[in-house]
Each structure stands twice: as C-alpha cells, then as structure tokens.
Write a protein that holds these residues in place. Structure first.
Motif, PDB file in Angstrom:
ATOM      1  N   VAL A 222       2.151   9.832  13.494  1.00 45.97           N
ATOM      2  CA  VAL A 222       3.273   9.631  12.583  1.00 45.97           C
ATOM      3  C   VAL A 222       2.692   9.522  11.177  1.00 45.97           C
ATOM      4  N   VAL A 223       3.272  10.299  10.262  1.00 44.03           N
ATOM      5  CA  VAL A 223       2.805  10.311   8.878  1.00 44.03           C
ATOM      6  C   VAL A 223       3.921   9.754   8.002  1.00 44.03           C
ATOM      7  N   PHE A 224       3.624   8.702   7.273  1.00 50.96           N
ATOM      8  CA  PHE A 224       4.610   8.109   6.363  1.00 50.96           C
ATOM      9  C   PHE A 224       4.298   8.578   4.949  1.00 50.96           C
ATOM     10  N   LEU A 225       5.236   9.349   4.387  1.00 47.76           N
ATOM     11  CA  LEU A 225       5.061   9.857   3.016  1.00 47.76           C
ATOM     12  C   LEU A 225       5.764   8.925   2.041  1.00 47.76           C
ATOM     13  N   HIS A 226       5.121   8.696   0.920  1.00 44.43           N
ATOM     14  CA  HIS A 226       5.749   7.934  -0.156  1.00 44.43           C
ATOM     15  C   HIS A 226       5.424   8.622  -1.473  1.00 44.43           C
ATOM     16  N   GLN A 227       6.462   9.094  -2.154  1.00 48.73           N
ATOM     17  CA  GLN A 227       6.299   9.759  -3.443  1.00 48.73           C
ATOM     18  C   GLN A 227       5.195  10.809  -3.422  1.00 48.73           C
ATOM     19  N   GLY A 228       5.239  11.651  -2.387  1.00 49.70           N
ATOM     20  CA  GLY A 228       4.338  12.795  -2.354  1.00 49.70           C
ATOM     21  C   GLY A 228       2.932  12.515  -1.890  1.00 49.70           C
ATOM     22  N   LEU A 229       2.685  11.290  -1.415  1.00 48.88           N
ATOM     23  CA  LEU A 229       1.366  10.953  -0.883  1.00 48.88           C
ATOM     24  C   LEU A 229       1.515  10.326   0.496  1.00 48.88           C
ATOM     25  N   ILE A 230       0.462  10.484   1.322  1.00 45.82           N
ATOM     26  CA  ILE A 230       0.495   9.805   2.620  1.00 45.82           C
ATOM     27  C   ILE A 230       0.129   8.342   2.383  1.00 45.82           C
ATOM     28  N   GLU A 231       1.064   7.488   2.717  1.00 44.79           N
ATOM     29  CA  GLU A 231       0.849   6.052   2.520  1.00 44.79           C
ATOM     30  C   GLU A 231       0.209   5.442   3.767  1.00 44.79           C
ATOM     31  N   GLU A 232       0.613   5.951   4.925  1.00 47.20           N
ATOM     32  CA  GLU A 232       0.041   5.448   6.170  1.00 47.20           C
ATOM     33  C   GLU A 232       0.224   6.507   7.243  1.00 47.20           C
ATOM     34  N   GLN A 233      -0.731   6.611   8.154  1.00 52.97           N
ATOM     35  CA  GLN A 233      -0.558   7.529   9.278  1.00 52.97           C
ATOM     36  C   GLN A 233      -1.352   7.040  10.460  1.00 52.97           C
ATOM     37  N   GLY A 234      -0.939   7.442  11.638  1.00 50.00           N
ATOM     38  CA  GLY A 234      -1.652   7.055  12.851  1.00 50.00           C
ATOM     39  C   GLY A 234      -0.773   7.286  14.058  1.00 50.00           C
ATOM     40  N   PRO A 235      -1.305   6.879  15.233  1.00 51.54           N
ATOM     41  CA  PRO A 235      -0.484   6.983  16.440  1.00 51.54           C
ATOM     42  C   PRO A 235       0.741   6.077  16.303  1.00 51.54           C
ATOM     43  N   PRO A 236       1.866   6.452  16.947  1.00 46.69           N
ATOM     44  CA  PRO A 236       3.096   5.674  16.769  1.00 46.69           C
ATOM     45  C   PRO A 236       2.938   4.192  17.109  1.00 46.69           C
ATOM     46  N   ASP A 237       2.150   3.876  18.136  1.00 51.41           N
ATOM     47  CA  ASP A 237       1.968   2.450  18.488  1.00 51.41           C
ATOM     48  C   ASP A 237       1.445   1.663  17.305  1.00 51.41           C
ATOM     49  N   GLU A 238       0.497   2.272  16.577  1.00 51.78           N
ATOM     50  CA  GLU A 238      -0.088   1.551  15.438  1.00 51.78           C
ATOM     51  C   GLU A 238       0.845   1.542  14.243  1.00 51.78           C
ATOM     52  N   VAL A 239       1.398   2.732  13.939  1.00 54.24           N
ATOM     53  CA  VAL A 239       2.238   2.832  12.737  1.00 54.24           C
ATOM     54  C   VAL A 239       3.475   1.932  12.860  1.00 54.24           C
ATOM     55  N   PHE A 240       4.067   1.918  14.053  1.00 57.47           N
ATOM     56  CA  PHE A 240       5.267   1.096  14.237  1.00 57.47           C
ATOM     57  C   PHE A 240       4.943  -0.318  14.706  1.00 57.47           C
ATOM     58  N   GLY A 241       3.861  -0.466  15.486  1.00 54.36           N
ATOM     59  CA  GLY A 241       3.573  -1.764  16.105  1.00 54.36           C
ATOM     60  C   GLY A 241       2.634  -2.629  15.281  1.00 54.36           C
ATOM     61  N   ASN A 242       1.824  -2.007  14.451  1.00 52.69           N
ATOM     62  CA  ASN A 242       0.839  -2.779  13.681  1.00 52.69           C
ATOM     63  C   ASN A 242       0.790  -2.196  12.264  1.00 52.69           C
ATOM     64  N   THR A 243       1.964  -2.177  11.636  1.00 51.25           N
ATOM     65  CA  THR A 243       2.138  -1.545  10.331  1.00 51.25           C
ATOM     66  C   THR A 243       1.247  -2.222   9.284  1.00 51.25           C
ATOM     67  N   GLN A 244       0.506  -1.388   8.542  1.00 47.85           N
ATOM     68  CA  GLN A 244      -0.401  -1.941   7.531  1.00 47.85           C
ATOM     69  C   GLN A 244       0.268  -2.039   6.161  1.00 47.85           C
ATOM     70  N   SER A 245       0.990  -0.965   5.784  1.00 46.63           N
ATOM     71  CA  SER A 245       1.448  -0.913   4.397  1.00 46.63           C
ATOM     72  C   SER A 245       2.758  -1.670   4.215  1.00 46.63           C
ATOM     73  N   GLU A 246       2.800  -2.400   3.127  1.00 44.61           N
ATOM     74  CA  GLU A 246       3.999  -3.160   2.777  1.00 44.61           C
ATOM     75  C   GLU A 246       5.193  -2.218   2.603  1.00 44.61           C
ATOM     76  N   ARG A 247       4.929  -1.049   1.986  1.00 46.59           N
ATOM     77  CA  ARG A 247       6.009  -0.079   1.756  1.00 46.59           C
ATOM     78  C   ARG A 247       6.584   0.435   3.066  1.00 46.59           C
ATOM     79  N   LEU A 248       5.695   0.734   4.004  1.00 50.84           N
ATOM     80  CA  LEU A 248       6.175   1.218   5.301  1.00 50.84           C
ATOM     81  C   LEU A 248       6.963   0.118   6.011  1.00 50.84           C
ATOM     82  N   ARG A 249       6.479  -1.116   5.910  1.00 53.67           N
ATOM     83  CA  ARG A 249       7.237  -2.234   6.516  1.00 53.67           C
ATOM     84  C   ARG A 249       8.650  -2.290   5.941  1.00 53.67           C
ATOM     85  N   GLY A 250       8.743  -2.149   4.618  1.00 51.77           N
ATOM     86  CA  GLY A 250      10.051  -2.170   3.958  1.00 51.77           C
ATOM     87  C   GLY A 250      10.924  -1.006   4.410  1.00 51.77           C
ATOM     88  N   PHE A 251      10.304   0.170   4.487  1.00 51.68           N
ATOM     89  CA  PHE A 251      11.043   1.362   4.921  1.00 51.68           C
ATOM     90  C   PHE A 251      11.565   1.186   6.347  1.00 51.68           C
TER      91      PHE A 251
END
Ligand SMILES: Nc1ncnc2c1ncn2[C@@H]1O[C@H](COP(=O)(O)OP(=O)(O)OP(=O)(O)O)[C@@H](O)[C@H]1O
Ligand SMILES: [Mg+2]
Length: 259
Positions: A222-251
C-alpha cells in the motif's frame, strides 16, 4: 534462476501541469503478481501517477520501465514526450486501464465493446477475439449480457464489462482508477469480488482506491501519497496496523469517519 525484471518500475518520477508540480519524485516497483494500492487524499496525485505509468500523461523527469525496458524520451522538461509511438502502443496495451466512469461505447453492444481494441488496435483475428471476449465476460459474471448495450446494464455490470474489456487485451498488468467509487454500495461489492478474484489469480495490478478494506484485502503493498510524494508505504498489515506517519494516521481516521 535469474530474477525477472519488474513488470513496472517508476524511478524518480516528476510531473507538472504547467507551473504546478503534482508528482515530485516517486519510485514504485510492481513485480509480476504484485498488487499495489495507491491511497491518499483528493488531489494528492494518485490518478496522475497512474496515468503517467501507461503514458496517458507526460512526465518531465524520471524513468518508467516496463519489464526492464525503459521508455525512450525526446525533449526535456515540459517538452519531454515518449519518442517511440510503437513503444507507447505496446506499453499502453500491456498496462490496461479501468476507469472510474467505465468509458464504454454507448453505441456498441457489450461484446463489441470488449472486442473493439484487440481487433482494431492490435489487429487480432476477429473470431479468436470473440471467443476470448466471451470467456472474459463469463469470468466477470455477465456472459449473458453480450448482446445488450451499456445503458441496459447496472453500474456494477458496466464496470465488470470494462474489466472484461481490459482483460481482453491480455495485458501484463491492470491499472484501476477508483473502480468502485461511481457505484452504489451494493454494486461496489460485485466489482470488488472480481478484483479479489484477479488478485488471487496472481494478476499484476495497480489500484487507486478510496476503499481501505479493498486495499487491505488485496494488496501486497500500500502506497500513501501526500502532495505528490510517497509519505508511507509497506505491506497492508504494517501500513494500516502499525502506521508510522502522522499524516497517514489522520487520513485513515478521516476515511473511517466518512464510511
Ligand atoms: N489536467 C490537469 N490540469 C491541471 N491540473 C491538474 C490536471 N489534472 C489534475 N490536476 C491537478 O493535479 C493534482 C493531482 O490531481 P489527481 O487527479 O492526480 O489527484 P487524485 O489523488 O487522483 O485526487 P482524487 O482522489 O480527487 O481523484 C491536483 O492538484 C489537480 O488539481
Ligand atoms: Mg483521482
């Protein structure tokens, strides 16, 4: 055995509309059988990125490689264009796109819609294409709709016809841009089921989606784009289960509130 080249590789891609830079240096790799989902808020550049991959949009910097073969360019910056029309056709044929709004021809039957590009663009044998078209229409569950026109189908059926049309090109990968977001929730599910089946078959896919359940279910990455840049990416378990970026958490919190 040597590791085959990825089906699609994007390196350091930049794209601007005039002064407005919307993709600001993105790298994505999709190996054979990979499902990559692109998520992010409206305007983050998801559709633009997808359209750059199959050369529906020009990009100004960076490389796009299809099975290890780099796109050749002429010109620079805003004047950069693909140099080889045959290469463009080959790549577009092999990265077949499914759009949010289906884009079926209203004056053609469903069967004719599915057969159109393989016959007229690729010059394939009509009888063979018809056999394949019927096969793919069966596969997406609308084999009985060959002879009707798009207006006679539900949105979910039209989108499944559009998926059959993409499959009939026998592409190396399928690119989906919000394939379910024009559909009522009850029709969304029938399209999601088709996408899940394609993922299980090991199809290579890039999917722009607002549906986090779909992204979690089918993706390898899963690739999370923010304003034209990849903010976070990884397997879905990590991206959704262990979210690193504050922006992705907000999204993710805002998409949960919406649904
Ligand atoms: N043809 C165009 N001309 C000028 N600017 C454009 C064009 N298409 C998109 N943009 C701009 O590029 C940026 C990225 O747009 P894009 O459509 O890729 O976003 P998106 O992530 O797909 O959004 P959405 O979730 O709403 O579909 C936005 O700022 C948009 O206004
Ligand atoms: Mg979009």
């Amino acid at each position: 055995m040597t590791n085959p080249a990825p089906v699609l590789e994007i390196r350091g891609l930049h794209k601007s509309y005039g002064e407005l830079e919307v993709i600001k240096g993105v790298d994505i790799t999709a190996h054979r059988g990979d499902v990559v989902s692109l998520i992010g808020s409206s305007g983050s550049g998801k559709s633009t990125l997808l359209r750059c991959c199959n050369l529906l949009e020009d990009s100004q910097q960076g490389e796009i490689l299809f099975k290890g073969e780099p796109i050749t360019w002429s010109g620079q910056g805003l004047a950069r264009r693909p140099a080889d029309a045959k290469q463009v056709l080959r790549i577009r044929t092999n990265l077949s796109m499914v759009f949010q709004q289906f884009n079926l021809w209203s004056h053609m039957t469903i069967l004719q819609n599915v057969m159109e590009a393989p016959v007229t663009v690729l010059g394939r044998d009509k009888a063979e294409v018809e056999e394949k078209a019927r096969h793919y229409l069966d596969k997406v569950g609308i084999g009985d709709k060959c002879d009707v026109y798009p207006a006679q189908l539900s949105g979910g059926q039209q989108q499944r016809a559009a998926i059959a049309r993409a499959l009939c090109m026998e592409p190396e990968a399928l690119l989906f841009d919000e394939p379910t977001s024009a559909l009522d929730p009850e029709l969304e599910q029938e399209v999601i089921k088709v996408i899940q089946d394609l993922a299980k078959e090991g199809r290579t896919m890039m999917i722009v989606t607002h549906d986090m359940n779909l992204a979690a279910d089918v993706s390898d990455t899963v690739v999370f784009l923010h304003q034209g840049l990849i903010e976070e990416q990884g397997p879905p378990d990590e991206v959704f289960g262990n979210t690193q970026s504050e922006r992705l958490r907000g999204f993710l919190a805002s998409t949960r509130r919406d649904s």
